[in-house]
Motif scaffolding. Sequence first.
Motif, PDB file in Angstrom:
ATOM      1  N   UNK A  22       9.496   1.911   5.790  1.00  0.00           N
ATOM      2  CA  UNK A  22      10.076   3.144   6.320  1.00  0.00           C
ATOM      3  C   UNK A  22       9.111   4.330   6.238  1.00  0.00           C
ATOM      4  N   UNK A  23       8.058   4.202   5.454  1.00  0.00           N
ATOM      5  CA  UNK A  23       7.059   5.269   5.338  1.00  0.00           C
ATOM      6  C   UNK A  23       5.894   5.090   6.294  1.00  0.00           C
ATOM      7  N   UNK A  24       5.855   3.989   7.036  1.00  0.00           N
ATOM      8  CA  UNK A  24       4.797   3.815   8.018  1.00  0.00           C
ATOM      9  C   UNK A  24       4.070   2.494   7.907  1.00  0.00           C
ATOM     10  N   UNK A  25       2.881   2.453   8.503  1.00  0.00           N
ATOM     11  CA  UNK A  25       2.041   1.256   8.549  1.00  0.00           C
ATOM     12  C   UNK A  25       0.760   1.472   7.772  1.00  0.00           C
ATOM     13  N   UNK A  26       0.412   0.476   6.950  1.00  0.00           N
ATOM     14  CA  UNK A  26      -0.896   0.381   6.291  1.00  0.00           C
ATOM     15  C   UNK A  26      -1.488  -0.953   6.728  1.00  0.00           C
ATOM     16  N   UNK A  27      -2.624  -0.925   7.382  1.00  0.00           N
ATOM     17  CA  UNK A  27      -3.232  -2.130   7.956  1.00  0.00           C
ATOM     18  C   UNK A  27      -4.721  -2.101   7.653  1.00  0.00           C
ATOM     19  N   UNK A  28      -5.231  -3.179   7.057  1.00  0.00           N
ATOM     20  CA  UNK A  28      -6.656  -3.165   6.722  1.00  0.00           C
ATOM     21  C   UNK A  28      -7.337  -4.466   7.105  1.00  0.00           C
ATOM     22  N   UNK A  29      -8.651  -4.367   7.241  1.00  0.00           N
ATOM     23  CA  UNK A  29      -9.486  -5.571   7.287  1.00  0.00           C
ATOM     24  C   UNK A  29      -9.969  -5.793   5.859  1.00  0.00           C
ATOM     25  N   UNK A  30     -10.038  -7.034   5.428  1.00  0.00           N
ATOM     26  CA  UNK A  30     -10.338  -7.308   4.026  1.00  0.00           C
ATOM     27  C   UNK A  30     -11.414  -8.366   3.868  1.00  0.00           C
ATOM     28  N   UNK A  31     -12.253  -8.136   2.874  1.00  0.00           N
ATOM     29  CA  UNK A  31     -13.243  -9.127   2.450  1.00  0.00           C
ATOM     30  C   UNK A  31     -13.105  -9.385   0.945  1.00  0.00           C
ATOM     31  N   UNK A  35      14.539   8.519   2.338  1.00  0.00           N
ATOM     32  CA  UNK A  35      15.937   8.130   2.497  1.00  0.00           C
ATOM     33  C   UNK A  35      16.272   7.803   3.945  1.00  0.00           C
ATOM     34  N   UNK A  36      15.630   8.490   4.875  1.00  0.00           N
ATOM     35  CA  UNK A  36      15.937   8.279   6.282  1.00  0.00           C
ATOM     36  C   UNK A  36      14.727   7.673   6.971  1.00  0.00           C
ATOM     37  N   UNK A  37      14.879   6.495   7.564  1.00  0.00           N
ATOM     38  CA  UNK A  37      13.755   5.790   8.152  1.00  0.00           C
ATOM     39  C   UNK A  37      13.452   6.335   9.534  1.00  0.00           C
ATOM     40  N   UNK A  38      12.149   6.551   9.798  1.00  0.00           N
ATOM     41  CA  UNK A  38      11.713   6.942  11.136  1.00  0.00           C
ATOM     42  C   UNK A  38      11.046   5.778  11.842  1.00  0.00           C
ATOM     43  N   UNK A  39      10.687   4.751  11.075  1.00  0.00           N
ATOM     44  CA  UNK A  39       9.939   3.617  11.622  1.00  0.00           C
ATOM     45  C   UNK A  39      10.918   2.531  12.065  1.00  0.00           C
ATOM     46  N   UNK A  40      10.755   2.009  13.287  1.00  0.00           N
ATOM     47  CA  UNK A  40      11.667   0.953  13.750  1.00  0.00           C
ATOM     48  C   UNK A  40      11.482  -0.338  12.974  1.00  0.00           C
ATOM     49  N   UNK A  41      12.401  -1.275  13.171  1.00  0.00           N
ATOM     50  CA  UNK A  41      12.372  -2.536  12.422  1.00  0.00           C
ATOM     51  C   UNK A  41      11.143  -3.363  12.743  1.00  0.00           C
ATOM     52  N   UNK A  42      10.623  -3.265  13.969  1.00  0.00           N
ATOM     53  CA  UNK A  42       9.382  -3.941  14.355  1.00  0.00           C
ATOM     54  C   UNK A  42       8.552  -2.968  15.183  1.00  0.00           C
ATOM     55  N   UNK A  43       7.238  -3.195  15.192  1.00  0.00           N
ATOM     56  CA  UNK A  43       6.353  -2.428  16.061  1.00  0.00           C
ATOM     57  C   UNK A  43       5.451  -3.409  16.812  1.00  0.00           C
ATOM     58  N   UNK A  44       4.916  -3.019  17.974  1.00  0.00           N
ATOM     59  CA  UNK A  44       4.013  -3.909  18.704  1.00  0.00           C
ATOM     60  C   UNK A  44       2.644  -4.017  18.043  1.00  0.00           C
ATOM     61  N   UNK A  45       2.102  -5.209  18.059  1.00  0.00           N
ATOM     62  CA  UNK A  45       0.734  -5.476  17.617  1.00  0.00           C
ATOM     63  C   UNK A  45      -0.025  -6.060  18.799  1.00  0.00           C
ATOM     64  N   UNK A  46      -1.021  -5.342  19.280  1.00  0.00           N
ATOM     65  CA  UNK A  46      -1.838  -5.812  20.401  1.00  0.00           C
ATOM     66  C   UNK A  46      -3.017  -6.609  19.867  1.00  0.00           C
ATOM     67  N   UNK A  47      -3.060  -7.889  20.227  1.00  0.00           N
ATOM     68  CA  UNK A  47      -4.156  -8.780  19.843  1.00  0.00           C
ATOM     69  C   UNK A  47      -5.137  -8.871  21.012  1.00  0.00           C
ATOM     70  N   UNK A  48      -6.391  -8.605  20.762  1.00  0.00           N
ATOM     71  CA  UNK A  48      -7.420  -8.677  21.796  1.00  0.00           C
ATOM     72  C   UNK A  48      -8.509  -9.633  21.350  1.00  0.00           C
ATOM     73  N   UNK A 108       0.815  -1.197   0.000  1.00  0.00           N
ATOM     74  CA  UNK A 108       0.000   0.000   0.000  1.00  0.00           C
ATOM     75  C   UNK A 108       0.858   1.260   0.000  1.00  0.00           C
ATOM     76  N   UNK A 109       2.142   1.131   0.346  1.00  0.00           N
ATOM     77  CA  UNK A 109       2.922   2.307   0.678  1.00  0.00           C
ATOM     78  C   UNK A 109       3.621   2.919  -0.517  1.00  0.00           C
ATOM     79  N   UNK A 110       3.911   4.189  -0.364  1.00  0.00           N
ATOM     80  CA  UNK A 110       4.753   4.874  -1.327  1.00  0.00           C
ATOM     81  C   UNK A 110       6.201   4.498  -1.071  1.00  0.00           C
ATOM     82  N   UNK A 111       7.115   4.791  -2.000  1.00  0.00           N
ATOM     83  CA  UNK A 111       8.528   4.493  -1.763  1.00  0.00           C
ATOM     84  C   UNK A 111       9.025   5.137  -0.473  1.00  0.00           C
ATOM     85  N   UNK A 112       9.912   4.433   0.192  1.00  0.00           N
ATOM     86  CA  UNK A 112      10.380   4.891   1.493  1.00  0.00           C
ATOM     87  C   UNK A 112      11.291   6.102   1.344  1.00  0.00           C
TER      88      UNK A 112
END
Length: 390
Positions: free
Chosen positions: A148-157, A22-35, A16-20
């Motif tokens: 490096x440009x962020x997170x894109x997360x969707x629910x899909x059908x 040059x300098x990344x602001x997003x860490x290599x992993x991020x937390x995902x909270x499952x409920x 979903x993302x545009x090209x990253x």
Amino acid sequence: MSATAAGALLVSLLTFAAPAPAQAAVPATIPLKLTNNSGRSEPVHVYTIGTSLTDGRQGWADANGTFHAWPAGGIPPVPAPDASIPGPAAGQSKTIRIPKLSGRIYFSYGQKLVFKLATGGLVQPAVQNPSDPNRDIQFNWSEYTLNDSGLWLNSTQVDMFSAPYAVGVQRADGSTANTGHLKPGGYHAVFNALRAQPGGWAGLVQTRSDGTPLRALSPGHGVQTGALPASVMDGYINRVWQKYTTQTLTVTPFADQPGTRYFGRVSGNVMHFTNGAGAVVTSFQKPDADSVFGCHRLLDAPNDAVRGPISRTLCAGFNRSTLLVNPNQPDTSAAAFYQDAGTNHYARIIHDRMADGKAYAFAFDDVGHHESLVHDGNPRQAYLTLDPFS
């Protein structure tokens, strides 16, 4: 969002993302909270799978977000390593980490999913195939890209409507966005509405032997497997083709470029699009239902600057049945969607049962921003909430 054909290989997933930058602001992993608010007592199994954005390898991530490449596959396909992560019990939450991938987060109830590896990569569940080993398992997935440009997360059908869930993101400023929740009673209401819809739409509902509904196939899969009549959209498609034999369809595919317009007219079985200078830039054969529902084949949408944007606009107009009432596309007002009897009733029914009206019920449901997507350029945390079935 790809419509995975029976037995198809996971070669790549939509990014979903545009090209990253040059300098990344997003860490290599991020937390995902499952409920787990499902109210179900079965154990939950979670999987993070996808394609590494670093080197293009396919693989899976463990609970710590460490990426593992799949081993070599075989002919016939061989069992994949067990990539499951124990999910939270009913009423509980659990946090894992997800890495920079373009991929999916699967979850299943009661049984682990069966993944196999062919020589070309991972074979994903394809429950439109009655012999798929995951056919009687209750499961679903979310799609995500983290780079490096962020997170894109969707629910899909796009492939199926099944176990209910919602997605969310905590933004860099601390605020939270979420989408994907059904209205109260919405899960069973979707199945009931499909069963009540004339024209064969009830055939999309898959059940266990005891009658318990497991999912509804997307209409594209329904047409491909014979669960939905292949002629289900013929009347509407023919009326559209007839209209634009004598009128012009104007497509303005980019909201930020109102001066970029293309003009469609039908000649025989072909709709030709011209630019402002009158030159033909692309042409489409009259599509069938499979092409409409899947936004592919006769409505193929390459990742280019002309045909792809026109095709995605046509695809949205066909699925939402706005092409006869508005010769200027895209029509992005939800009030005009799904009003014709010849429409994508699967998409109509799902959108109508979503708490915020947002869904990814077909591949280009993002035309006009009607998709169930959360995004942030520097996310603090992602969320996946398993919702009640009743």
